[in-house]
Write a protein that holds these residues in place. Structure first.
Motif, mmCIF file in Angstrom:
data_model
loop_
_atom_site.group_PDB
_atom_site.id
_atom_site.type_symbol
_atom_site.label_atom_id
_atom_site.label_comp_id
_atom_site.label_asym_id
_atom_site.label_seq_id
_atom_site.Cartn_x
_atom_site.Cartn_y
_atom_site.Cartn_z
ATOM 1 N N TYR A 1 37.116 24.020 -33.967
ATOM 2 C CA TYR A 1 36.951 24.086 -35.419
ATOM 3 C C TYR A 1 35.632 23.440 -35.845
ATOM 4 O O TYR A 1 34.932 23.947 -36.715
ATOM 5 C CB TYR A 1 38.106 23.378 -36.145
ATOM 6 N N LEU A 2 35.293 22.319 -35.225
ATOM 7 C CA LEU A 2 34.079 21.596 -35.610
ATOM 8 C C LEU A 2 32.826 22.427 -35.381
ATOM 9 O O LEU A 2 31.865 22.330 -36.139
ATOM 10 C CB LEU A 2 33.984 20.269 -34.845
ATOM 11 N N ARG A 3 32.825 23.259 -34.355
ATOM 12 C CA ARG A 3 31.647 24.083 -34.026
ATOM 13 C C ARG A 3 31.617 25.412 -34.772
ATOM 14 O O ARG A 3 30.594 26.090 -34.782
ATOM 15 C CB ARG A 3 31.617 24.363 -32.524
ATOM 16 N N ASP A 4 32.714 25.810 -35.382
ATOM 17 C CA ASP A 4 32.857 27.143 -35.975
ATOM 18 C C ASP A 4 32.298 27.184 -37.405
ATOM 19 O O ASP A 4 32.987 26.848 -38.371
ATOM 20 C CB ASP A 4 34.333 27.534 -35.958
ATOM 21 N N ASP A 5 31.044 27.618 -37.542
ATOM 22 C CA ASP A 5 30.409 27.693 -38.861
ATOM 23 C C ASP A 5 31.166 28.619 -39.815
ATOM 24 O O ASP A 5 31.241 28.353 -41.013
ATOM 25 C CB ASP A 5 28.958 28.155 -38.731
ATOM 26 N N ASP A 6 31.719 29.722 -39.294
ATOM 27 C CA ASP A 6 32.472 30.651 -40.140
ATOM 28 C C ASP A 6 33.699 29.976 -40.738
ATOM 29 O O ASP A 6 34.022 30.186 -41.913
ATOM 30 C CB ASP A 6 32.907 31.893 -39.342
ATOM 31 N N PHE A 7 34.407 29.162 -39.947
ATOM 32 C CA PHE A 7 35.566 28.426 -40.451
ATOM 33 C C PHE A 7 35.171 27.575 -41.650
ATOM 34 O O PHE A 7 35.855 27.577 -42.678
ATOM 35 C CB PHE A 7 36.160 27.540 -39.341
ATOM 36 N N TRP A 8 34.040 26.867 -41.544
ATOM 37 C CA TRP A 8 33.611 25.975 -42.626
ATOM 38 C C TRP A 8 33.184 26.756 -43.854
ATOM 39 O O TRP A 8 33.475 26.358 -44.975
ATOM 40 C CB TRP A 8 32.519 25.019 -42.124
ATOM 41 N N GLU A 9 32.532 27.899 -43.665
ATOM 42 C CA GLU A 9 32.127 28.722 -44.804
ATOM 43 C C GLU A 9 33.337 29.299 -45.535
ATOM 44 O O GLU A 9 33.310 29.451 -46.753
ATOM 45 C CB GLU A 9 31.209 29.852 -44.344
ATOM 46 N N GLU A 10 34.410 29.594 -44.805
ATOM 47 C CA GLU A 10 35.617 30.187 -45.386
ATOM 48 C C GLU A 10 36.567 29.137 -45.961
ATOM 49 O O GLU A 10 37.519 29.482 -46.657
ATOM 50 C CB GLU A 10 36.371 30.986 -44.325
ATOM 51 N N THR A 11 36.334 27.857 -45.664
ATOM 52 C CA THR A 11 37.295 26.814 -45.998
ATOM 53 C C THR A 11 36.819 25.859 -47.080
ATOM 54 O O THR A 11 37.638 25.328 -47.830
ATOM 55 C CB THR A 11 37.649 26.004 -44.722
ATOM 56 N N ILE A 12 35.502 25.630 -47.176
ATOM 57 C CA ILE A 12 35.001 24.624 -48.114
ATOM 58 C C ILE A 12 33.977 25.200 -49.081
ATOM 59 O O ILE A 12 33.376 26.239 -48.839
ATOM 60 C CB ILE A 12 34.380 23.408 -47.386
ATOM 61 N N GLU A 13 33.797 24.470 -50.175
ATOM 62 C CA GLU A 13 32.760 24.755 -51.158
ATOM 63 C C GLU A 13 32.300 23.424 -51.728
ATOM 64 O O GLU A 13 32.810 22.369 -51.365
ATOM 65 C CB GLU A 13 33.302 25.665 -52.271
ATOM 66 N N GLY A 14 31.351 23.461 -52.620
ATOM 67 C CA GLY A 14 30.909 22.234 -53.282
ATOM 68 C C GLY A 14 29.690 21.627 -52.622
ATOM 69 O O GLY A 14 28.841 22.336 -52.081
ATOM 70 N N ALA A 15 29.626 20.304 -52.630
ATOM 71 C CA ALA A 15 28.472 19.575 -52.104
ATOM 72 C C ALA A 15 28.277 19.881 -50.620
ATOM 73 O O ALA A 15 29.202 20.308 -49.931
ATOM 74 C CB ALA A 15 28.673 18.071 -52.302
ATOM 75 N N ASP A 16 27.065 19.670 -50.157
ATOM 76 C CA ASP A 16 26.763 19.897 -48.748
ATOM 77 C C ASP A 16 27.583 18.968 -47.869
ATOM 78 O O ASP A 16 27.785 17.797 -48.194
ATOM 79 C CB ASP A 16 25.278 19.664 -48.473
ATOM 80 N N LEU A 17 28.039 19.498 -46.754
ATOM 81 C CA LEU A 17 28.768 18.716 -45.761
ATOM 82 C C LEU A 17 27.911 18.658 -44.511
ATOM 83 O O LEU A 17 27.590 19.692 -43.929
ATOM 84 C CB LEU A 17 30.121 19.370 -45.452
ATOM 85 N N ARG A 18 27.535 17.452 -44.115
ATOM 86 C CA ARG A 18 26.740 17.294 -42.906
ATOM 87 C C ARG A 18 27.583 17.670 -41.690
ATOM 88 O O ARG A 18 28.796 17.436 -41.676
ATOM 89 C CB ARG A 18 26.260 15.849 -42.769
ATOM 90 N N ALA A 19 26.942 18.248 -40.687
ATOM 91 C CA ALA A 19 27.667 18.654 -39.478
ATOM 92 C C ALA A 19 28.400 17.473 -38.854
ATOM 93 O O ALA A 19 29.519 17.615 -38.369
ATOM 94 C CB ALA A 19 26.700 19.281 -38.477
ATOM 95 N N GLY A 20 27.811 16.286 -38.897
ATOM 96 C CA GLY A 20 28.440 15.099 -38.335
ATOM 97 C C GLY A 20 29.628 14.601 -39.131
ATOM 98 O O GLY A 20 30.365 13.726 -38.678
ATOM 99 N N SER A 21 29.835 15.151 -40.312
ATOM 100 C CA SER A 21 30.960 14.741 -41.160
ATOM 101 C C SER A 21 32.121 15.729 -41.100
ATOM 102 O O SER A 21 33.157 15.517 -41.742
ATOM 103 C CB SER A 21 30.488 14.605 -42.606
ATOM 104 N N ARG A 22 31.955 16.787 -40.346
ATOM 105 C CA ARG A 22 33.006 17.794 -40.276
ATOM 106 C C ARG A 22 34.317 17.216 -39.754
ATOM 107 O O ARG A 22 35.389 17.609 -40.192
ATOM 108 C CB ARG A 22 32.566 18.958 -39.380
ATOM 109 N N GLU A 23 34.223 16.284 -38.821
ATOM 110 C CA GLU A 23 35.440 15.715 -38.249
ATOM 111 C C GLU A 23 36.257 14.975 -39.316
ATOM 112 O O GLU A 23 37.481 15.095 -39.369
ATOM 113 C CB GLU A 23 35.101 14.788 -37.087
ATOM 114 N N ALA A 24 35.587 14.238 -40.188
ATOM 115 C CA ALA A 24 36.281 13.535 -41.275
ATOM 116 C C ALA A 24 36.920 14.545 -42.231
ATOM 117 O O ALA A 24 38.042 14.338 -42.706
ATOM 118 C CB ALA A 24 35.315 12.615 -42.015
ATOM 119 N N ALA A 25 36.234 15.646 -42.502
ATOM 120 C CA ALA A 25 36.789 16.688 -43.373
ATOM 121 C C ALA A 25 37.975 17.380 -42.705
ATOM 122 O O ALA A 25 38.981 17.685 -43.355
ATOM 123 C CB ALA A 25 35.710 17.703 -43.736
#
Length: 161
Positions: free
Chosen positions: A124-148
């Motif tokens: 999930y952390l590496r899957d850019d498509d997952f993040w584009e389909e799941t979140i919106e709003g402020a920028d999320l740093r790649a290193g913060s994906r785990e916290a999200a």
């Protein structure tokens, strides 16, 4: 109505906090803020107090209703080093601060794949498509994906695609 949750991850002498509006439906998760709090230099006990106060202040001021913290994990190779113990101390400070200000739970990274979806957390952390389909709003740093991901896997009732 959406709830504000915080995903908190400790690494070294830094605390990463991702502030997210969690939808009450199947809508997108809205990133409100992606912050890093660094442990101040000097006496560790005083630095821990400052971090504790900063985290409580952020949670209360931003009306965070729930916090999910990443649990400690043992290193896969070699024996634990002093830095690992310092991180564990800081994680305890973050847990105490969050629990003082809102409902709080911890989650092991390894349990994400068992309770959420069919993939491992790292996929999930590496899957850019997952993040584009799941979140919106402020920028999320790649290193913060785990916290999200801590929030998403705790809040979502069904796994995403």
């Amino acid at each position: 109505m959406a709830e504000r949750w915080a995903g908190i991850q400790v690494s070294g002498e830094k605390v990463t906090l991702v502030d997210i509006n969690v939808p009450d439906d199947d809508g997108l998760y809205e990133i409100v803020a992606d912050k890093t709090f660094s442990l101040q230099a000097g006496d560790r006990s005083q630095a821990y107090k400052v971090m504790h106060d900063r985290l409580i202040g952020y949670i209360r001021e931003n009306k965070i209703s729930k916090a999910v913290l990443k649990e400690s994990a043992l290193p896969l190779k070699g024996s634990p080093k002093l830095a690992l113990l310092h991180s564990a101390e800081l994680r305890g400070v973050a847990m105490a601060a969050a629990a003082s200000a809102c409902e709080t739970k911890t989650l092991a990274k390894a349990s994400i794949s068992r309770r959420f979806g069919k993939r491992k957390a790292d996929e999930y952390l590496r899957d850019d498509d997952f993040w584009e389909e799941t979140i919106e709003g402020a920028d999320l740093r790649a290193g913060s994906r785990e916290a999200a991901l801590l929030i998403i896997s705790s809040a979502k009732k069904k796994a995403p695609k």
